[in-house]
Design an enzyme around this catalytic site. Structure first.
Site, PDB file in Angstrom:
ATOM      1  CB  VAL A 193      54.617   7.049 -23.995  1.00 15.70           C
ATOM      2  CG1 VAL A 193      55.741   6.910 -23.574  1.00 15.70           C
ATOM      3  CG2 VAL A 193      53.477   6.930 -22.872  1.00 15.70           C
TER       4      VAL A 193
ATOM      5  CB  THR B 142      57.272   0.310  -8.203  1.00 21.44           C
ATOM      6  OG1 THR B 142      55.710   0.050  -8.837  1.00 21.44           O
ATOM      7  CG2 THR B 142      57.536  -0.639  -9.427  1.00 21.44           C
TER       8      THR B 142
ATOM      9  CE1 TYR C  14      47.522   1.131 -14.265  1.00 19.26           C
ATOM     10  CE2 TYR C  14      46.486  -1.074 -13.513  1.00 19.26           C
ATOM     11  CZ  TYR C  14      47.140  -0.821 -13.806  1.00 19.26           C
ATOM     12  OH  TYR C  14      48.530  -0.784 -13.780  1.00 19.26           O
TER      13      TYR C  14
ATOM     14  CG  ASN D 257      57.037   0.122 -18.194  1.00 14.67           C
ATOM     15  OD1 ASN D 257      56.678  -1.803 -17.708  1.00 14.67           O
ATOM     16  ND2 ASN D 257      57.746   1.014 -17.601  1.00 14.67           N
TER      17      ASN D 257
ATOM     18  CE  LYS E 298      48.217  -0.904 -17.513  1.00 11.48           C
ATOM     19  NZ  LYS E 298      50.351  -1.135 -17.933  1.00 11.48           N
TER      20      LYS E 298
HETATM   21  P1  NAD Z   1      56.392   3.468 -11.542  1.00 11.35           P
HETATM   22  O1  NAD Z   1      55.338   5.204 -11.632  1.00 11.35           O
HETATM   23  O2  NAD Z   1      57.816   3.156 -10.279  1.00 11.35           O
HETATM   24  O3  NAD Z   1      56.943   4.094 -13.481  1.00 11.35           O
HETATM   25  C1  NAD Z   1      56.210   3.922 -13.706  1.00 11.35           C
HETATM   26  C2  NAD Z   1      57.136   5.291 -15.289  1.00 11.35           C
HETATM   27  O4  NAD Z   1      56.019   5.832 -15.952  1.00 11.35           O
HETATM   28  C3  NAD Z   1      57.608   6.930 -14.112  1.00 11.35           C
HETATM   29  O5  NAD Z   1      58.931   6.436 -14.670  1.00 11.35           O
HETATM   30  C4  NAD Z   1      56.419   7.704 -14.747  1.00 11.35           C
HETATM   31  O6  NAD Z   1      57.524   8.943 -15.138  1.00 11.35           O
HETATM   32  C5  NAD Z   1      56.196   6.935 -16.155  1.00 11.35           C
HETATM   33  N1  NAD Z   1      55.737   7.963 -17.112  1.00 11.35           N
HETATM   34  C6  NAD Z   1      54.417   8.166 -16.759  1.00 11.35           C
HETATM   35  N2  NAD Z   1      53.954   8.490 -17.421  1.00 11.35           N
HETATM   36  C7  NAD Z   1      54.385   8.613 -18.495  1.00 11.35           C
HETATM   37  C8  NAD Z   1      54.368   9.752 -19.999  1.00 11.35           C
HETATM   38  N3  NAD Z   1      52.772  10.181 -20.675  1.00 11.35           N
HETATM   39  N4  NAD Z   1      55.285   9.175 -20.565  1.00 11.35           N
HETATM   40  C9  NAD Z   1      56.613   8.904 -20.042  1.00 11.35           C
HETATM   41  N5  NAD Z   1      56.621   8.268 -19.620  1.00 11.35           N
HETATM   42  C10 NAD Z   1      55.593   8.130 -18.169  1.00 11.35           C
HETATM   43  O7  NAD Z   1      55.474   2.496 -12.139  1.00 11.35           O
HETATM   44  P2  NAD Z   1      55.973   0.717 -12.035  1.00 11.35           P
HETATM   45  O8  NAD Z   1      55.256   0.403 -10.576  1.00 11.35           O
HETATM   46  O9  NAD Z   1      56.931   0.570 -12.655  1.00 11.35           O
HETATM   47  O10 NAD Z   1      54.694   0.787 -13.804  1.00 11.35           O
HETATM   48  C11 NAD Z   1      55.157   0.467 -14.742  1.00 11.35           C
HETATM   49  C12 NAD Z   1      53.870  -0.391 -15.514  1.00 11.35           C
HETATM   50  O11 NAD Z   1      53.714  -1.097 -14.928  1.00 11.35           O
HETATM   51  C13 NAD Z   1      52.693   0.876 -15.306  1.00 11.35           C
HETATM   52  O12 NAD Z   1      52.395   0.043 -16.882  1.00 11.35           O
HETATM   53  C14 NAD Z   1      52.240  -0.391 -14.751  1.00 11.35           C
HETATM   54  O13 NAD Z   1      50.749   0.290 -14.905  1.00 11.35           O
HETATM   55  C15 NAD Z   1      52.220  -1.656 -15.261  1.00 11.35           C
HETATM   56  N6  NAD Z   1      52.077  -2.563 -13.624  1.00 11.35           N
HETATM   57  C16 NAD Z   1      52.940  -2.030 -12.048  1.00 11.35           C
HETATM   58  C17 NAD Z   1      52.568  -3.376 -11.352  1.00 11.35           C
HETATM   59  C18 NAD Z   1      52.479  -2.591  -9.764  1.00 11.35           C
HETATM   60  O14 NAD Z   1      52.420  -3.501  -9.051  1.00 11.35           O
HETATM   61  N7  NAD Z   1      53.639  -1.431  -9.508  1.00 11.35           N
HETATM   62  C19 NAD Z   1      51.658  -4.160 -11.529  1.00 11.35           C
HETATM   63  C20 NAD Z   1      51.015  -4.178 -12.782  1.00 11.35           C
HETATM   64  C21 NAD Z   1      51.248  -3.086 -13.764  1.00 11.35           C
END
Ligand code: NAD
Length: 259
Positions: free
Chosen positions: A70, A197, A162, A96, A166
């Site tokens: 992305v 996750t 981060y 996402n 965000k």
């Molecule tokens: P995750 O690591 O399970 O999934 C993230 C996905 O993004 C992975 O499949 C990864 O391959 C993909 N990714 C990373 N870099 C990429 C790139 N350059 N191009 C395409 N894909 C890419 O994490 P998650 O917890 O499901 O996170 C999803 C979103 O939610 C993120 O933006 C994260 O910052 C946000 N978030 C997560 C949490 C949490 O507690 N897990 C809290 C707040 C926000």
């Protein structure tokens, strides 16, 4: 334009989900499919993409897996061109994909770490929307949800890049929402709290103590599930949320409620 078809479901509609090979993105891709949408799964991970596509096909849904970094304009353009070629339209987008940053005080972060976190977590949302919005305008509208975080609404020690990215996602979401509200595209954000996750496993080290440490920040006394974020995303895309524009929805078990 109505987000749903005449039966109130997403059947006949098309959703594009980044970061859909894992975690919140995968759960949301599955949730869109359960509502009847065809889903484009866009992630760096080929294996994860294909696994999510297989899970959707097992539900009887339609999915296309596209390897997409992305942060790369050409990958994003190709993924959305593929969406048009295969499905002929785009109704919903969930931007996402994201990564965590190493815990470090602001001045200790390297420029490379800053650039990487901002490119994946913020610039990518701009790149994706830049290509998604014209596709949605071509058939009268749609809905976009961008993933921010609790770190998008409060500062977090050791998380300067981060949190900056965000917070930026929310500013981008609200501004773009104003640009397109009158054209039938609703743009909102979700701000997840601590969600179970792979990202959270990396953050906690996957240990019981690490998990307890982050759960202690959650008034509700547990982590959230990816499905609890997915439910909010599909609701934000539905007609039930038809008057919700430029909103950053906090879904965090109360983590930031008292701050
Ligand atoms: P995750 O690591 O399970 O999934 C993230 C996905 O993004 C992975 O499949 C990864 O391959 C993909 N990714 C990373 N870099 C990429 C790139 N350059 N191009 C395409 N894909 C890419 O994490 P998650 O917890 O499901 O996170 C999803 C979103 O939610 C993120 O933006 C994260 O910052 C946000 N978030 C997560 C949490 C949490 O507690 N897990 C809290 C707040 C926000």
């Amino acid at each position: 334009m109505s987000a749903t078809n005449e039966n109130g479901s997403f059947t006949g509609r098309v959703a594009f989900v980044t970061g859909a090979a894992s975690g919140i993105g995968r759960a949301t891709a599955l949730a869109f499919a359960r509502e009847g949408a065809s889903v484009v799964i866009a992630d760096l991970s080929d294996d994860g993409n294909h696994e999510t596509a297989r899970m959707i096909e097992d539900l009887g849904g339609r999915a296309v897996a596209v390897r997409c970094d992305v942060t790369r304009t050409e990958d994003v353009a190709a993924a959305l061109d593929r969406t048009s070629t295969v499905f002929g339209r785009l109704d919903f987008a969930f931007n996402n994909a994201g990564i965590e940053q190493p815990v470090a005080a602001a001045a200790e972060l390297t420029e490379q770490e800053w650039d990487r976190v901002v490119a994946i977590n913020l610039r990518s949302v701009f790149l994706c929307m830049k290509r998604q919005i014209p596709l949605m305008l071509a058939h009268g509208g749609g809905a976009i949800v961008n993933t921010s975080s609790g770190a998008g609404v409060v500062g977090i020690a050791g998380q300067a890049a981060y949190a900056a990215a965000k917070h930026g996602v929310i500013g981008l979401t609200k501004s773009a929402a104003l640009d397109y509200a009158s054209s039938g595209i609703r743009i909102n954000a979700v701000c997840p709290g601590i969600i179970g996750t792979a990202m959270m496993d990396r953050f906690t080290g996957g240990t019981a103590e690490g998990r307890e440490r982050v759960i202690s920040q959650e008034p509700i006394g547990r982590m959230g599930t990816p499905e609890e974020i997915a439910a909010a995303v599909t609701w934000l895309c539905s007609d039930a949320a038809g008057f919700v524009v430029g909103h950053a929805m906090v879904i965090d078990g109360g983590q930031t409620a008292g701050l």
